[in-house]
Design a protein around this motif. Structure first.
Motif, PDB file in Angstrom:
ATOM      1  N   ALA A  30       0.991  -1.233  -0.009  1.00 25.48           N
ATOM      2  CA  ALA A  30       0.160   0.068   0.019  1.00 25.48           C
ATOM      3  C   ALA A  30       0.817   1.439  -0.096  1.00 25.48           C
ATOM      4  CB  ALA A  30      -0.973   0.107   1.317  1.00 25.48           C
ATOM      5  N   GLN A  31       2.151   1.210   0.891  1.00 22.63           N
ATOM      6  CA  GLN A  31       2.992   2.337   0.791  1.00 22.63           C
ATOM      7  C   GLN A  31       3.484   2.490  -0.669  1.00 22.63           C
ATOM      8  OE1 GLN A  31       6.158   1.752   3.418  1.00 22.63           O
ATOM      9  NE2 GLN A  31       7.076   3.792   3.037  1.00 22.63           N
ATOM     10  N   GLN A  32       3.885   1.563  -1.277  1.00 26.18           N
ATOM     11  CA  GLN A  32       4.701   1.662  -2.679  1.00 26.18           C
ATOM     12  C   GLN A  32       3.374   2.434  -3.590  1.00 26.18           C
ATOM     13  OE1 GLN A  32       5.821  -2.009  -4.201  1.00 26.18           O
ATOM     14  NE2 GLN A  32       7.235  -2.469  -2.609  1.00 26.18           N
ATOM     15  N   LYS A  33       2.152   1.812  -3.493  1.00 31.69           N
ATOM     16  CA  LYS A  33       1.005   2.368  -4.312  1.00 31.69           C
ATOM     17  C   LYS A  33       0.966   3.930  -4.250  1.00 31.69           C
ATOM     18  CE  LYS A  33      -3.733   1.978  -5.506  1.00 31.69           C
ATOM     19  NZ  LYS A  33      -5.057   1.248  -5.348  1.00 31.69           N
ATOM     20  N   ALA A  34       1.067   4.268  -2.660  1.00 27.13           N
ATOM     21  CA  ALA A  34       0.796   5.508  -2.322  1.00 27.13           C
ATOM     22  C   ALA A  34       1.932   6.740  -2.778  1.00 27.13           C
ATOM     23  CB  ALA A  34       0.806   5.949  -0.938  1.00 27.13           C
ATOM     24  N   LEU A  35       2.960   5.948  -2.951  1.00 26.63           N
ATOM     25  CA  LEU A  35       4.145   6.581  -3.285  1.00 26.63           C
ATOM     26  C   LEU A  35       4.122   7.151  -4.659  1.00 26.63           C
ATOM     27  CD1 LEU A  35       7.121   7.843  -2.639  1.00 26.63           C
ATOM     28  CD2 LEU A  35       8.053   5.661  -3.193  1.00 26.63           C
ATOM     29  N   ILE A  36       3.873   6.044  -5.608  1.00 26.53           N
ATOM     30  CA  ILE A  36       3.612   6.371  -6.859  1.00 26.53           C
ATOM     31  C   ILE A  36       2.466   7.357  -7.160  1.00 26.53           C
ATOM     32  CG2 ILE A  36       2.672   5.374  -9.293  1.00 26.53           C
ATOM     33  CD1 ILE A  36       3.928   2.562  -8.104  1.00 26.53           C
ATOM     34  N   GLU A  37       1.566   7.406  -6.364  1.00 25.06           N
ATOM     35  CA  GLU A  37       0.365   8.434  -6.570  1.00 25.06           C
ATOM     36  C   GLU A  37       0.814   9.934  -6.136  1.00 25.06           C
ATOM     37  OE1 GLU A  37      -2.621   6.932  -3.883  1.00 25.06           O
ATOM     38  OE2 GLU A  37      -3.427   5.357  -5.248  1.00 25.06           O
ATOM     39  N   MET A  38       1.736   9.931  -5.109  1.00 17.45           N
ATOM     40  CA  MET A  38       2.362  11.129  -4.636  1.00 17.45           C
ATOM     41  C   MET A  38       3.334  11.782  -5.732  1.00 17.45           C
ATOM     42  SD  MET A  38       4.249  12.426  -1.193  1.00 17.45           S
ATOM     43  CE  MET A  38       5.771  11.841  -1.812  1.00 17.45           C
ATOM     44  N   GLN A  39       3.960  11.054  -6.240  1.00 16.86           N
ATOM     45  CA  GLN A  39       4.981  11.430  -7.308  1.00 16.86           C
ATOM     46  C   GLN A  39       4.222  11.877  -8.537  1.00 16.86           C
ATOM     47  OE1 GLN A  39       8.484   7.978  -6.178  1.00 16.86           O
ATOM     48  NE2 GLN A  39       7.781   8.243  -8.219  1.00 16.86           N
ATOM     49  N   GLN A  40       2.962  11.274  -8.766  1.00 17.04           N
ATOM     50  CA  GLN A  40       2.268  11.751 -10.002  1.00 17.04           C
ATOM     51  C   GLN A  40       1.723  13.210  -9.636  1.00 17.04           C
ATOM     52  OE1 GLN A  40      -0.545   8.574 -10.352  1.00 17.04           O
ATOM     53  NE2 GLN A  40       0.759   7.338 -11.633  1.00 17.04           N
ATOM     54  N   VAL A  41       1.089  13.353  -8.526  1.00 13.07           N
ATOM     55  CA  VAL A  41       0.712  14.697  -7.971  1.00 13.07           C
ATOM     56  C   VAL A  41       1.665  15.755  -7.666  1.00 13.07           C
ATOM     57  CG1 VAL A  41      -0.517  15.874  -6.070  1.00 13.07           C
ATOM     58  CG2 VAL A  41      -1.068  13.750  -6.499  1.00 13.07           C
TER      59      VAL A  41
END
Length: 419
Positions: free
Chosen positions: A236-247
């Motif tokens: 879940a942390q990996q997924k959130a990190l990808i999302e934050m990089q996109q933001v």
């Protein structure tokens, strides 16, 4: 450290102060390239971070006032981010929460694995004790059988005495009640008492062994559940990190308004780097169980780019990958002061700093799974420390609860590998 930093900030115009604060936080999140870091937050003397202690040396503990000051600085940086971009702040808050959960679960995994090892050792001791008692009881039984045969064949001995021996061996209750009285009056009383005591002890140890086995099974199941929960949290942390990089990719304009180089690319964790944690070959397959501080060199692996530092194979591989990701984010190697510490080294540190050092044979460094870091990571609230909090769990490293700002012994520099 923060006194000098604040002094530099306050000497600048308000616009530049805002730019430096925002860039420092973004660097802590792994979102800016090295050249942006250099422009936004240079060191006061232009030098690179250096180790604050020599390898194998205990650091002075942080005072409560120092901890509060460092945490307050992190909070100020967080507020600056919130004022800069709400979406990025929300993405960062989500990532921070997931990273904290990953860290907590890794701490629980380590505790569960430790409890499992204790249960396994206890089970092994009880089974060994039961095996020894079984052998002694069998020998005592054979002695009684021989005595009964001898009394019957060679005499002198009454039939009641022989019956008492036979009933004792076979477990007959009525015969034992009558025959034991006669038998105890003879010279074989000590042998009979020994056999009875061994039989009773064997029953007690058998019960203890069964209990130890059940406890070991429960500890193993708990460790497995903790490991599964930890793996899910990291995913879940990996997924959130990808999302934050996109933001973060959409925040260039906001950062430009604060004076940050709008041409700089945003760089978080390269997900390909994470694969190195499991795909890079281990330097050795020797994963035996060793006493604290007594791990042979053949069971340790070097840390990439850190001469003289060694850890257990999987911990070394994961740390090397973590260091690579850190270098991508900050443009310089992760600073290290301590890794595996032998028993002799623990004795030396304890001799030199009796109040600070752990009792020899109990240091986590003696397990080859702990590391002390520097270069900014050794202070709460710095970009480097914040980066570790949000990214280290992706590589299997966590900050133990006792070492956190609110822990029993705050040590921002101390990180461990979840075995």
């Amino acid at each position: 450290m923060f006194d000098s930093l604040i002094g530099v900030l306050m000497s600048l115009p308000a616009r530049n102060r805002a730019a430096m604060c925002a860039a420092a936080l973004m660097t802590g999140l792994g979102l800016l390239l090295p050249h942006s870091v250099a422009q936004a937050s240079p060191s006061t003397d232009g030098s690179s971070p250096v180790a604050s202690t020599r390898p194998g040396q205990e650091r002075e503990p942080l005072t409560p006032a120092q901890v509060r000051e460092q945490v307050a600085e992190a909070e100020r940086m967080q507020k600056k981010l919130e004022a800069t971009d709400a979406k990025l702040a929300a993405a960062n808050a989500k990532l921070a929460a997931l990273a904290a959960r990953s860290n907590l679960l890794m701490d629980e995994v380590t505790a569960a694995r430790s409890a499992q090892k204790v249960a396994e050792r206890n089970e092994a001791r009880q089974k060994a004790k039961l095996k020894k008692l079984a052998a002694e009881t069998a020998a005592a039984r054979r002695d009684l059988e021989r005595m009964a045969y001898d009394a019957y064949v060679n005499g002198p001995g009454s039939l009641r005495e022989v019956a008492a021996l036979v009933d004792l061996v076979s477990g007959g209750e009525e015969g034992v009640a009558v025959g034991t009285t006669d038998y105890l009056s003879g010279e074989r009383a000590a042998d009979e008492s020994r056999y009875a005591a061994l039989t009773k002890a064997q029953q007690q140890v058998a019960q203890q062994a069964a209990k130890a086995s059940a406890e070991r099974e429960a500890a193993t199941a708990k460790a497995v559940r903790a490991q599964q929960a930890s793996a899910a949290a990291v995913a879940a942390q990996q997924k959130a990190l990808i999302e934050m990089q996109q933001v973060a990719g959409n925040t260039r304009a906001a950062l430009a308004d604060l004076g940050v180089d709008a041409q700089g690319r945003f760089a978080g964790i390269d997900m390909a780097t994470l694969s190195e944690v499991s795909t890079t070959p281990l330097c050795t397959q020797q994963n035996g169980v060793y006493a604290n501080g007594m791990i042979p060199g053949s069971a340790l692996c070097p840390i990439s780019g850190a001469p003289g530092h060694m850890m257990r194979p999987e911990a070394a591989r994961a740390l090397s990958a973590l260091r690579e990701a850190y270098a991508q984010a900050f443009g310089q190697q992760m600073c290290m002061t301590d890794s595996y510490r032998s028993y002799a080294a623990q004795v030396d540190v304890k001799r030199r700093k009796p109040r600070l050092a752990a009792t020899p044979g109990t240091s986590n460094h003696g397990l080859g799974l702990a590391v002390d870091l520097c270069g900014g990571i050794e202070n709460f609230g710095t970009p480097q420390h914040e980066w570790m909090k949000q990214h280290a769990p992706l590589f299997g490293y966590f900050h133990p609860s006792w070492a956190q700002a609110g822990g029993s012994k705050p040590e921002p520099w101390h990180w461990e590998f979840a075995s």
